[in-house]
Design a protein around this motif. Structure first.
Motif, PDB file in Angstrom:
ATOM      1  N   GLY A   1       0.826  -1.198   0.000  1.00  0.00           N
ATOM      2  CA  GLY A   1       0.000   0.000   0.000  1.00  0.00           C
ATOM      3  C   GLY A   1       0.867   1.257   0.000  1.00  0.00           C
ATOM      4  N   GLU A   2       0.240   2.370  -0.310  1.00  0.00           N
ATOM      5  CA  GLU A   2       0.959   3.641  -0.327  1.00  0.00           C
ATOM      6  C   GLU A   2       0.518   4.495   0.852  1.00  0.00           C
ATOM      7  OE1 GLU A   2       1.450   7.658  -3.117  1.00  0.00           O
ATOM      8  OE2 GLU A   2       0.373   5.899  -3.857  1.00  0.00           O
ATOM      9  N   LEU A   3       1.469   4.933   1.655  1.00  0.00           N
ATOM     10  CA  LEU A   3       1.162   5.787   2.789  1.00  0.00           C
ATOM     11  C   LEU A   3       0.855   7.197   2.291  1.00  0.00           C
ATOM     12  CD1 LEU A   3       1.045   6.134   5.898  1.00  0.00           C
ATOM     13  CD2 LEU A   3       3.458   6.780   5.799  1.00  0.00           C
ATOM     14  N   ILE A   4      -0.352   7.671   2.577  1.00  0.00           N
ATOM     15  CA  ILE A   4      -0.756   9.023   2.174  1.00  0.00           C
ATOM     16  C   ILE A   4      -0.360  10.033   3.234  1.00  0.00           C
ATOM     17  CG2 ILE A   4      -2.711  10.506   1.609  1.00  0.00           C
ATOM     18  CD1 ILE A   4      -4.163   8.054   0.601  1.00  0.00           C
ATOM     19  N   PHE A   5      -0.633   9.677   4.489  1.00  0.00           N
ATOM     20  CA  PHE A   5      -0.368  10.609   5.584  1.00  0.00           C
ATOM     21  C   PHE A   5      -0.315   9.831   6.890  1.00  0.00           C
ATOM     22  CE2 PHE A   5      -1.711  13.561   8.921  1.00  0.00           C
ATOM     23  CZ  PHE A   5      -0.818  14.601   8.710  1.00  0.00           C
TER      24      PHE A   5
ATOM     25  N   LEU B   1     -14.845   9.190   2.489  1.00  0.00           N
ATOM     26  CA  LEU B   1     -14.393   9.930   1.313  1.00  0.00           C
ATOM     27  C   LEU B   1     -15.387  11.040   1.018  1.00  0.00           C
ATOM     28  CD1 LEU B   1     -13.373   6.998  -1.088  1.00  0.00           C
ATOM     29  CD2 LEU B   1     -11.867   8.346   0.378  1.00  0.00           C
ATOM     30  N   ASP B   2     -14.883  12.195   0.543  1.00  0.00           N
ATOM     31  CA  ASP B   2     -15.798  13.265   0.164  1.00  0.00           C
ATOM     32  C   ASP B   2     -16.250  13.057  -1.280  1.00  0.00           C
ATOM     33  OD1 ASP B   2     -13.768  14.193  -1.492  1.00  0.00           O
ATOM     34  OD2 ASP B   2     -13.280  15.924  -0.251  1.00  0.00           O
ATOM     35  N   SER B   3     -17.026  13.995  -1.814  1.00  0.00           N
ATOM     36  CA  SER B   3     -17.614  13.843  -3.152  1.00  0.00           C
ATOM     37  C   SER B   3     -16.564  13.829  -4.261  1.00  0.00           C
ATOM     38  CB  SER B   3     -18.614  14.975  -3.408  1.00  0.00           C
ATOM     39  OG  SER B   3     -17.975  16.245  -3.317  1.00  0.00           O
ATOM     40  N   GLN B   4     -15.351  14.295  -3.956  1.00  0.00           N
ATOM     41  CA  GLN B   4     -14.268  14.297  -4.933  1.00  0.00           C
ATOM     42  C   GLN B   4     -13.255  13.176  -4.687  1.00  0.00           C
ATOM     43  OE1 GLN B   4     -12.612  18.242  -5.774  1.00  0.00           O
ATOM     44  NE2 GLN B   4     -14.393  19.178  -4.796  1.00  0.00           N
ATOM     45  N   GLY B   5     -13.617  12.251  -3.801  1.00  0.00           N
ATOM     46  CA  GLY B   5     -12.757  11.109  -3.553  1.00  0.00           C
ATOM     47  C   GLY B   5     -11.593  11.370  -2.617  1.00  0.00           C
ATOM     48  N   ARG B   6     -11.583  12.519  -1.962  1.00  0.00           N
ATOM     49  CA  ARG B   6     -10.521  12.814  -1.005  1.00  0.00           C
ATOM     50  C   ARG B   6     -10.810  12.162   0.341  1.00  0.00           C
ATOM     51  NH1 ARG B   6     -10.735  19.167  -2.379  1.00  0.00           N
ATOM     52  NH2 ARG B   6     -12.885  18.625  -1.865  1.00  0.00           N
ATOM     53  N   VAL B   7      -9.760  11.735   1.002  1.00  0.00           N
ATOM     54  CA  VAL B   7      -9.894  11.073   2.294  1.00  0.00           C
ATOM     55  C   VAL B   7     -10.247  12.098   3.369  1.00  0.00           C
ATOM     56  CG1 VAL B   7      -8.645   9.803   4.090  1.00  0.00           C
ATOM     57  CG2 VAL B   7      -8.297   9.231   1.677  1.00  0.00           C
TER      58      VAL B   7
ATOM     59  N   GLY C   1     -11.699  14.466  18.123  1.00  0.00           N
ATOM     60  CA  GLY C   1     -12.907  14.966  17.486  1.00  0.00           C
ATOM     61  C   GLY C   1     -12.640  15.898  16.331  1.00  0.00           C
ATOM     62  N   ASP C   2     -11.378  16.146  16.010  1.00  0.00           N
ATOM     63  CA  ASP C   2     -11.045  16.988  14.856  1.00  0.00           C
ATOM     64  C   ASP C   2     -11.209  16.179  13.576  1.00  0.00           C
ATOM     65  OD1 ASP C   2     -10.376  19.130  16.503  1.00  0.00           O
ATOM     66  OD2 ASP C   2      -8.290  18.497  16.667  1.00  0.00           O
ATOM     67  N   ALA C   3     -11.779  16.807  12.547  1.00  0.00           N
ATOM     68  CA  ALA C   3     -11.973  16.156  11.256  1.00  0.00           C
ATOM     69  C   ALA C   3     -11.075  16.827  10.226  1.00  0.00           C
ATOM     70  CB  ALA C   3     -13.430  16.223  10.835  1.00  0.00           C
ATOM     71  N   TRP C   4     -10.374  16.009   9.443  1.00  0.00           N
ATOM     72  CA  TRP C   4      -9.381  16.490   8.494  1.00  0.00           C
ATOM     73  C   TRP C   4      -9.666  15.938   7.101  1.00  0.00           C
ATOM     74  CZ3 TRP C   4      -5.308  19.477  10.532  1.00  0.00           C
ATOM     75  CH2 TRP C   4      -5.173  19.450  11.925  1.00  0.00           C
ATOM     76  N   GLN C   5      -9.409  16.776   6.106  1.00  0.00           N
ATOM     77  CA  GLN C   5      -9.476  16.356   4.709  1.00  0.00           C
ATOM     78  C   GLN C   5      -8.043  16.234   4.196  1.00  0.00           C
ATOM     79  OE1 GLN C   5     -10.268  19.272   1.431  1.00  0.00           O
ATOM     80  NE2 GLN C   5     -12.253  18.239   1.427  1.00  0.00           N
ATOM     81  N   CYS C   6      -7.742  15.113   3.544  1.00  0.00           N
ATOM     82  CA  CYS C   6      -6.378  14.848   3.081  1.00  0.00           C
ATOM     83  C   CYS C   6      -6.404  14.541   1.593  1.00  0.00           C
ATOM     84  CB  CYS C   6      -5.792  13.673   3.869  1.00  0.00           C
ATOM     85  SG  CYS C   6      -4.101  13.246   3.418  1.00  0.00           S
ATOM     86  N   ASP C   7      -5.602  15.260   0.801  1.00  0.00           N
ATOM     87  CA  ASP C   7      -5.558  14.966  -0.634  1.00  0.00           C
ATOM     88  C   ASP C   7      -4.500  13.911  -0.929  1.00  0.00           C
ATOM     89  OD1 ASP C   7      -3.025  16.207  -0.729  1.00  0.00           O
ATOM     90  OD2 ASP C   7      -3.825  18.089  -1.502  1.00  0.00           O
TER      91      ASP C   7
ATOM     92  N   SER D   1      -1.599  16.720   1.739  1.00  0.00           N
ATOM     93  CA  SER D   1      -1.910  18.053   2.263  1.00  0.00           C
ATOM     94  C   SER D   1      -3.210  17.997   3.061  1.00  0.00           C
ATOM     95  CB  SER D   1      -2.063  19.058   1.124  1.00  0.00           C
ATOM     96  OG  SER D   1      -0.850  19.184   0.411  1.00  0.00           O
ATOM     97  N   LEU D   2      -3.208  18.631   4.240  1.00  0.00           N
ATOM     98  CA  LEU D   2      -4.346  18.557   5.153  1.00  0.00           C
ATOM     99  C   LEU D   2      -5.128  19.863   5.205  1.00  0.00           C
ATOM    100  CD1 LEU D   2      -3.173  16.695   8.383  1.00  0.00           C
ATOM    101  CD2 LEU D   2      -4.505  15.811   6.481  1.00  0.00           C
TER     102      LEU D   2
END
Length: 202
Positions: free
Chosen positions: A11-15, A26-32, A39-45, A49-50
């Motif tokens: 596998g590939e480590l993203i973050f 996943l969001d509507s654009q496929g981002r994690v 309780g913090d929520a993060w979007q990762c490309d 990048s967070l």
């Protein structure tokens, strides 16, 4: 016949986050999008990048789901639901939340309270909380069907209840004996439901 050797795929480590994680989607654009134990929520490309979507002091975070308007809802066990944008910033339900599910339109958050027999819901556009039905037995997990018409509800007595959202009533009861509590229920690919039981059976 010779047994085929297992294929190991790297596998590939993203973050790599500094805090333990409790939920992932996943969001509507496929981002994690992930939630940590604070309780913090993060979007990762794809490049690692967070972007922080939710930054609140949650007491006991349970999970998250995307709701209408592209907003992210983060649910705390205390019964408070936080939103990544828009108004209101949060909604406090009348009791603690044990498990929850959101319909595919992102308009209804259905949930159950700990040690409770009641199925409840938040109509998100109105910020209105209501009891859908008292099922008469302790509930353990729930999930919307793929078409949003039904809620599958697991019980402490190894039963599965099918709740019709339009009629606001239980239309089917599926009983199993000797399997103990339903710990998770999800809709099947071709209708029906898949349930995991405390006894280890699926």
């Amino acid at each position: 016949e010779e047994e085929q050797a297992e294929e190991h795929i790297e596998g590939e480590l993203i973050f790599e986050h500094t805090e333990p994680l409790i939920d992932l989607t996943l969001d509507s654009q496929g981002r994690v999008v992930f939630m940590d134990q604070l309780g913090d929520a993060w979007q990762c490309d794809a490049y690692g990048s967070l972007t922080k979507l939710i930054d609140v002091n949650m007491i006991d975070p349970l999970g998250m789901a995307f709701v209408s308007g592209g907003r992210l809802a983060a649910v705390d066990l205390t019964g408070e639901v936080f939103f990544s944008s828009g108004e209101p910033e949060s909604i406090q339900t009348s009791a603690e939340i044990h498990a929850f599910t959101v319909n595919s339109f992102g308009t209804i958050l259905a949930y159950i309270n700990p040690q409770s027999t009641s199925l409840r819901g938040l109509i998100l556009a109105a910020g209105k909380e209501q009891e859908f039905i008292d099922c008469g037995e302790r509930l353990t997990d729930l999930s919307f069907s793929a078409d949003n018409r039904y809620l599958g509800i697991g019980t402490e007595n190894s039963g599965i209840l099918i709740f019709d959202m339009a009629k606001r009533q239980i239309t089917q009861k599926l009983a199993q004996s000797g399997l103990r509590s339903v710990i998770q229920i999800v809709p099947g690919d071709h209708g029906g439901w898949v349930a995991a039981y405390e006894s280890g059976k699926v």
